[in-house]
Design an enzyme around this catalytic site. Sequence first.
Site, PDB file in Angstrom:
ATOM      1  N   GLU A   1     -57.767  47.773  12.334  1.00 13.10           N
ATOM      2  CA  GLU A   1     -58.396  48.056  13.840  1.00 13.10           C
ATOM      3  C   GLU A   1     -57.194  47.743  14.829  1.00 13.10           C
ATOM      4  O   GLU A   1     -56.041  47.056  14.213  1.00 13.10           O
ATOM      5  CB  GLU A   1     -59.383  46.819  14.104  1.00 13.10           C
TER       6      GLU A   1
ATOM      7  N   GLU B   1     -54.537  45.584  11.654  1.00 13.82           N
ATOM      8  CA  GLU B   1     -54.304  47.095  11.202  1.00 13.82           C
ATOM      9  C   GLU B   1     -54.754  47.470   9.636  1.00 13.82           C
ATOM     10  O   GLU B   1     -54.306  48.711   9.479  1.00 13.82           O
ATOM     11  CB  GLU B   1     -52.803  47.292  11.551  1.00 13.82           C
TER      12      GLU B   1
END
Length: 351
Positions: free
Chosen positions: A174, A317
Amino acid sequence: MTQSWWLNPCKRIDGLCVERAQERQQQLTKPAGSLGRLESLAVQLAGLQGQVKPSLAQVWIAIFAGDHGVVAEGVSAFPQEVTGQMLLNFVNGGAAISVLARQLGASLEVVDLGTVTSTLDLPGVRHLHIGAGTANFAQGPAMTQAQGEQALQAGRDSALRALASGAQLFIGGEMGIGNTTAASALACALLDCPVAHLTGPGTGLDAAGVSHKAQVIERALALHAAQRGDALHTLFNLGGFEIAALVGAYLACAQEGVAVLVDGFICSVAALLAVRLNPQVRPWLLFGHRGAEPGHRHVLETLEAEPVLELGLRLGEGSGAALAVPLLRLACELHGQMATFTEAAVADRPA
């Protein structure tokens, strides 16, 4: 409401493969249990993949990005424009997850669900434009039901692309300035836990910043208290587009039979939401690491999850999950390539 696809049954674990993989572990040239969790991980993956000797050659990493209206409350140390700027960094290969994906030989997909930089049109990024980020959930619902369902479907679509590519493992990551605030609010609502226990510095807030962030979350929880027992509407009230996409991806992976390796705090909150929406998801989830955000430990305990790594990470991430992939691959290789006592003509211990 559109058809609630997220309630569809999840694929069953192959119990026979689990039994046969456990039997194989007992026959390998080592003392039983001497490879610790590497043994149980290989056996678990055997059941998920439906083959006695599992493989993780094909890994799919999907990064979901979205902005958060709650940033207007001053809950982040970074400006909101960073979300859009990081999208360019992902596809240009400069982000941590970009480096890790290259090293792993993994497919990397970047999905922009809705950022404040609405004019973005980056090659290599899927721009879905669900909205210019979510609304400020301290003042009202973060997203409409239609937007929430679009985000869930976006995650499902990514999982289906992973399946079509032959992926044996799905990692969701994300990006979204303000998303630890959303994840903390969701965790508090789902766990009925004090806000102070689950609120951390995110991208680097000082003590005063963390205190302010907790106050904003308290206000939001009070505002949306009426729907607190409803996981779906809690997601739509307090979540982010990227968190909803992660939820959708995890649900679809479990329904289609693709193993999931969950990343850090935000991804683990999405995993908790997926399990609350459809408890059959849980066996399909492996957990990459235990991160530094204080709320992560509480969420993992609730999910009875034992992460592979604990390295003090808080990047997001999908990076922590990606770092765990080599260990999972080695677990599979040890399980599949070690000789048995019979093959190696090595004496086993007496029965």
